[in-house]
Design an enzyme around this catalytic site. Structure first.
Site, PDB file in Angstrom:
ATOM      1  N   LYS A 174      -8.345   6.257  -2.803  1.00 16.86           N
ATOM      2  CA  LYS A 174      -7.996   6.473  -1.398  1.00 16.86           C
ATOM      3  C   LYS A 174      -6.487   6.680  -1.288  1.00 16.86           C
ATOM      4  CE  LYS A 174      -6.931   3.994   2.227  1.00 16.86           C
ATOM      5  NZ  LYS A 174      -5.971   4.934   2.873  1.00 16.86           N
ATOM      6  N   GLU A 249       1.022  -4.324  -6.100  1.00 25.40           N
ATOM      7  CA  GLU A 249       2.416  -3.887  -6.159  1.00 25.40           C
ATOM      8  C   GLU A 249       2.889  -3.810  -4.720  1.00 25.40           C
ATOM      9  OE1 GLU A 249       5.336  -3.826  -7.848  1.00 25.40           O
ATOM     10  OE2 GLU A 249       3.782  -3.443  -9.339  1.00 25.40           O
ATOM     11  N   GLU A 384      11.623  -6.814   4.288  1.00 26.45           N
ATOM     12  CA  GLU A 384      11.559  -5.410   3.885  1.00 26.45           C
ATOM     13  C   GLU A 384      11.480  -4.523   5.127  1.00 26.45           C
ATOM     14  OE1 GLU A 384       8.033  -3.759   1.835  1.00 26.45           O
ATOM     15  OE2 GLU A 384       9.479  -2.951   0.401  1.00 26.45           O
TER      16      GLU A 384
END
Ligand code: UN1
Length: 499
Positions: A174, A249, A384
């Protein structure tokens, strides 16, 4: 306007619910690339059923033959590099120089995987007993669910898919909903290279629908996910409950440290590339700049001048340094952090807003932004942002720089600019990251080395290099006893008193 399909069961097919979503060029929202399937659990279920058949066929194909397919994939990608880069810039925005690099990373990964088909080493070790052999070897696992981000539309899917395939697994892929076209091109290339069709399934759609259905499917025993730490926690919880093998990740808050003795011109180039390359939308992007006090003011002055001069624009236009952001949500997130930074008392030195250029009005452009006087612990410094926002922190010593670097929940990459060999090696050993660069920016990982981070960036696995092959295969051990007698390990070879 083009309508694209999923690739399921060896054929290009529309989604069950008949719904499609639009994919637009982030540099020009009037440019509609196509409409792509909005898939759901029934599409995923058909894909998994087909992938199970594909697995049966593929796992018995010798690994060198599997590798040969990937060599052809690398050849096709090499031939089509320019055209793929152009399509990728159109749908994702980063300049052509960068999308060419992205394709090249896929090519490098293909050739590495091709040769790995002739290695996939196990071990042969001595047995503690006579006339007995002991060895380990690698076996494929099954259907791999691969859920990919938008920022490296070609490289990151290949990091997952090529090792998965060489190891003998089949894949349900995907792509991120922002980059379905590059994902489609990748699958077309695999098919052209001769991959048996049921070995690869392409399911478009959102993470919440299609992604979740892949993660939750009982017949998908391994999942590789790249994305936010928040989504990774949800994926991790499901995989934990269902006992799935999972590679995560996730986020980063990567810092570049510049010491007083550094080559400042070199460090400047590194900071600009690390912070504003890919519009700051890399897991490895430099989002913190830690400056030692002796060079702080001077370096900041140099940096701001250069950042202001960066040319925002369409990545397909010559001279563009920084492309658009991926979508409106990403822009809004960056804007929220600008407000947070200002409220915390950081000093906005440049950028901080969407581009005012009228010719950029139809794109998601945000000016390269630098905040100074950022204190360790500010949200700007801890969280982040995934955009072109650099926070500058002033420190007195290397020890303080290391502490600031390490005092975040992420641990992907870090960088240090210094001419002192002792400081450089201390950084290599003491910075809490999966990757540390010396006299180079926080970005620039090469395909043949392990890639990944510590703490909440990952869950201990690595992509890239030799290590990823461990993730996509199961270790099996074989013992062959040709003594013709019952030999009992730990007993017959260690008799306290010989009989
Ligand atoms: C990412 O940061 O999202 O190291 C991947 C680099 C690239 C890969 C980055 N080769 O910058």
């Amino acid at each position: 306007m083009k309508l694209f399909n999923n690739f399921i069961g060896g054929a290009w097919v529309p989604p069950d619910a008949g719904e499609f979503f639009e994919n637009r060029n982030p540099a020009d929202r009037d440019d509609l690339i196509g409409r792509f399937p909005m898939s759901g659990p029934t599409d995923v279920d058909r894909a998994v059923k087909s992938a199970k058949r594909g697995f049966e066929q593929w796992r018995t194909t010798p690994a060198p033959a599997r590798g040969d397919v990937l060599r052809i994939v690398g050849d096709i990608m090499t031939r089509r590099k320019e055209e793929i880069a152009d399509a990728m810039t159109r749908e994702m925005g980063k300049p052509l120089t960068e999308t060419r690099g992205d394709v090249q990373e896929g090519i490098d990964t293909a050739y590495y995987a091709a040769s790995e088909g002739r290695r996939l080493f196990g071990h042969t070790v001595p047995s503690e007993l006579r006339n007995k052999w002991a060895m380990s070897f690698r076996r494929p696992i099954g259907v791999a669910g691969l859920i990919c981000p938008f920022n490296f539309p070609m490289a990151i899917p290949t990091w997952k898919m090529f090792p998965a395939l060489v190891c003998g697994n089949s894949c349900v892929f995907k792509p991120a909903e922002d980059v379905p076209h590059t994902g489609t091109i990748l699958v077309e290339i695999l098919l052209e290279a001769g991959l048996p069709p049921e070995v690869i399934q392409l399911v478009h759609g959102t993470g919440e629908e299609a992604g979740a259905a892949i993660v939750e499917h009982p017949d998908v025993p391994l999942i590789s996910f790249t994305g936010s730490t928040e989504t990774g926690s949800i994926v991790g919880a499901t995989c934990g409950r269902m006992h799935k093998r999972l590679s995560l990740e996730m986020g980063g808050k990567n810092a570049q440290i510049v010491m007083d003795d550094a080559d400042l011109d070199l460090a400047l180039e590194g900071a600009l590339w690390g912070a504003f390359g890919t519009t700051g939308q890399r897991c490895t992007a430099t989002s913190r700049l830690i400056l030692q006090k002796g060079i702080h003011d001077r370096f900041l002055g140099m940096l701001v001048d250069k950042a202001r001069a960066l040319k925002l624009g369409d990545g397909r236009t010559k001279g563009t340094d920084v492309g658009p952001m991926i979508n409106e949500n990403a822009l809004e997130k960056v804007e929220r952090y600008i407000d947070i930074g200002l409220a915390d008392g950081a000093d906005l030195l440049c950028g901080g807003r969407r581009s005012g250029d009228t010719h950029l009005g139809r794109g998601n452009f945000f000016e390269p932004t630098i905040f100074a006087r950022v204190e360790a612990g500010y949200r700007l410094e801890q969280e982040e942002i995934f955009g072109p926002v650099l926070s500058v922190i002033r420190v007195s010593t290397a020890d303080e720089a290391f502490t600031v670097n390490n005092d975040v929940r992420y641990g992907l990459s870090s960088s240090i600019y210094t001419r002192d060999v002792n400081t450089a090696f201390r950084a290599l050993s003491d910075l809490d990251n999966g990757i540390t660069y010396v006299n180079a920016p926080t970005i620039g990982a090469e395909a043949h080395l392990p890639f990944g981070g510590v703490k909440q960036t990952g869950n201990g696995h690595r992509e890239g290099g030799w290590q990823v092959y461990e993730f996509y295969s199961e270790t099996k051990v074989g013992y062959a006893d040709f003594s013709g007698t019952l030999q009992r390990a730990q007993i017959d070879n260690y008799r306290a008193t010989p009989d």
